[in-house]
Design an enzyme around this catalytic site. Structure first.
Site, PDB file in Angstrom:
ATOM      1  N   GLY A 115      33.387 -10.833   2.856  1.00  0.00           N
ATOM      2  CA  GLY A 115      34.046 -12.127   2.999  1.00  0.00           C
ATOM      3  C   GLY A 115      34.936 -12.198   4.243  1.00  0.00           C
ATOM      4  CG  HIS A 116      37.131 -15.776   4.664  1.00  0.00           C
ATOM      5  ND1 HIS A 116      36.371 -16.168   3.589  1.00  0.00           N
ATOM      6  CD2 HIS A 116      38.388 -16.151   4.365  1.00  0.00           C
ATOM      7  CE1 HIS A 116      37.132 -16.761   2.713  1.00  0.00           C
ATOM      8  NE2 HIS A 116      38.365 -16.753   3.135  1.00  0.00           N
TER       9      HIS A 116
END
Lengths: 341, 341, 341
Positions: free
Chosen positions: A234-235
């Protein structure tokens, strides 16, 4: 097949054992078979399960094994044998006629770029890096030296990749993070994702694995991070040096993972969680909070200490029997209570 | 519009009803309207909501309906009608001008290769196989007859694929297995992965699914293996004939799976595990050891017999109540013990 | 960095706070830091965790915060700031020389198509839509206005996509559903998958996510559906407006999901299940039956009410202790029984 004596010559080692013993290939200590050679990183490795045809060990090692080659630096010798058994054969040479390379891109000497690959504006590619066919590299990407980017990989804008990095086919680096805000009626509205993805040197990214960019922060993989196939990063995640994540692991946004962490397949980690160095997670573990103890081992969902999880799991398998024991107790108590009256 | 009698001829069935009744298309049992034909998988389907113009049923069916066609295998007849109403239209014909085919590649008659596809050195493609656009086929790959390779698939070097194989878009065949050895400080060092991937005939590989190659051993899918989307097949895995793995299943390295095994979505199987023929696994099952009993059904993580797992799961849902019963027992016992004094 | 007073001018708002306060970017209410501005959808938002540098609120809002900008429509003002901080820079302009566009395809004004992208027969692309490089669009696909299709996406035949849709790299839209019938010896035979995939407006599809087509029915995503990376959407699924599915979620065939549903990562939903509007599912939940209660929250596998699941999970962690308590009870009872004799 090559004789041990010859291999010994290649790595300039000293042989103890059968000079005529034949070796087919190299492999890891755990996996090497009778026709394979491997190396022992330390004298303390456990040899009971080892089936390798020969071991490369350090000068002065006290390891006892049928075929041994003594060298000053076992890993360097092993690496030399990797080169010997698996010489790199380039996928393509130079820049293919049917590739597109922006006039503003800079490529070092020895760089090759495959058919139908797109190299955008201001991209930098270090010397001897190899880009296979169908690879799409957006603008402002930096790729270091001696990297190997397999077919149909996509690298979005502003991504930075170190040296000696391998990216397997179909991986997506720098896709948008999953960031939304909701209006009062629940309608989700996209928040732009413009942060960088930075990948250190000696990393490997598996087939069809995805590494997201964040709104503004950086998503960072330190050196020697190894990701298997179909992994989701994920970011705004950061992953420490030497950490290895197995297939289909999912790391939610803003997770911070330490060094030399090992995760089994299909592990999931919730957002904003911190995981200490050296932690090991069994396959399918669901991590729901920080893991602060270094080198600790966990399993289950919600995650817990692996030994405790195993005990609980064994009981779970037979829950029915325990419930029966409760029922028996209830009957007995009832009888005792009645007798008392 | 086509008359029922004509459709009946196409699927070689026996008609009961109106031969002149007109059919426009096919649809599912639930959705088919008066101008559509559908099929009944079993005699026990509920007919109250069915509005189809005609039903295909098995010979000997006791279903009562206005228009019926009796055939030996209703599904197969339905599939034939799908082909009739939706004939396969080739994506491209011949070899596209913007494809690259190595001069040393050999393609059989009737082969088509789409735009921006790369066919490497010494590749063999059997007659009537169709390669869509953006497909990257590395050197020394063998693809059999009448295969259908959808867009943006990547097939790495030395992979062998049988006849009548379908590969959905974005799948990666022959990516490197996840093989490392670690130095004494924990640094992971890649072990080259040079083994073959061999895929039998009549297999289907789902979108963005990954099948890894091993260091030296072969990763093998026997005939009629069906993989759904986003499945991960580790290095040195073998999968028996007719086995079907649902979406997001993950198979670790060196697993051996028997014939006609069925796995639900998101199942995970640990490395070196053997699974017998005909085994069925519920979705999300985590297999942690060999499953030796053929045709057995399992669920849970760690996996166990499905009936026992369901019983344990029902108890798990209400664990609190059982714990309350333990508490009640403890109070009663305490009272009994006090009374005894 | 830009001063609040200037931002206030851009969105024509009324400032309460420090006009010289400097803002670097925008972010969501939950994620915005001290140098970021965000907006409050309602007066009832919880402010304890909010760290944003400034909040955009509605005229008349009673929210108390250090820096506030009052506007008639907070979200419209926020959207204007998104445009200001992240102006869209086109990946490419017009139709690249090395793209293939079928003569029968129709593209609106302002459409751009990247290198090595294939646009098949009868494709329609609405105005201002941007197709990046390596994208493969099969025949009869409709793409609306102002869409953004990233590199190496595959869109199979007959797919319909609305306006303002974003598809991240490597996603596969319209791959075949996993539909087979088995012969009496177990051999699986493919059922053709010819149904459409229909994607509404304002949807976003994550990197390497897969959305399957069905035999005949439609797979439908309503407007504003958001899918994260590596998500699997089976054939004949429908997903309601505003629903967001996190990374690696797997939705089996014929599932019907309501509006504004939120699923955590790695959730799995079994086939033919219906899920009501507003339902929330914790990561790794396994849904095994219909969820009828709107806005209910669930976790675990098999899924259950999230509070009950958490209670059961806490007990599970310590099952051993409870079993010990049963053992103690058994001993005590035995003693009581013996005393009675």
């Amino acid at each position: 097949m090559i004789k041990l004596q010859q291999l010994c010559g290649i790595i300039k080692g000293r042989l103890k054992g059968d000079p005529g013993y034949e070796i087919l290939s190299v492999n890891s200590l755990e996996k090497a078979g009778k026709e394979e050679i491997t190396f022992a990183a330390k004298d303390t490795v456990k040899l009971e399960q080892v089936k390798a045809g020969a071991l490369i060990v350090a000068e002065g090692s006290k390891i006892d094994y049928a075929n041994l080659i003594y060298v000053p630096e076992p890993y360097a010798a092993f690496a030399a044998l990797l080169e010997f058994f698996f010489p790199r054969s380039p996928f393509n040479e130079g820049i293919a006629g049917q590739a597109y390379v922006s006039p503003t891109a800079r490529t070092g000497s020895g760089v090759s770029i495959g058919m139908f690959s797109y190299i955008g504006d201001n991209v930098e590619i270090g010397e001897d890096s190899e880009i296979h066919s169908g690879v799409q590299v957006y603008h402002n990407v930096k790729i270091g030296k001696n990297c190997l980017i397999y077919a149909n990989v996509v690298i979005r804008e502003d991504v930075e990749i170190g040296d000696h990095v391998i990216i397997q086919p179909g991986a997506v680096i720098g896709g948008d993070g999953f960031g939304f805000t909701r209006l009062s009626d629940g309608t989700p509205i996209k928040i732009p994702q413009k942060g960088k993805v930075i990948i250190g040197s000696h990393c490997e990214i598996g087939s069809n694995t995805c590494i997201d960019r964040s709104t503004v922060e950086e998503t960072v993989l330190e050196d020697y991070v190894k990701l298997d196939n179909l992994v989701q990063i994920g970011h705004n995640v950061s992953i420490g040096r030497g950490t290895a994540l197995s297939g289909q692991v999912g790391i939610s946004g803003s997770v911070k993972i330490g060094k030399n962490v090992i995760m089994g397949g299909q592990v999931g980690v919730g957002d904003h969680i911190k995981i200490a160095d050296g932690v090991m997670l069994a396959g399918k573990t669901g991590v729901v909070g920080n893991i602060k103890e270094e080198n600790s081992i966990h399993g289950g969902y919600p995650h817990q200490d692996i030994r405790q999880w195993r005990k609980s799991s064994v009981i779970f398998r037979n829950l029915e029997k325990y419930i029966d024991r409760i029922r028996v107790l209830e009957k007995k108590i009832k009888k005792l209570e009645e007798n008392e009256k």
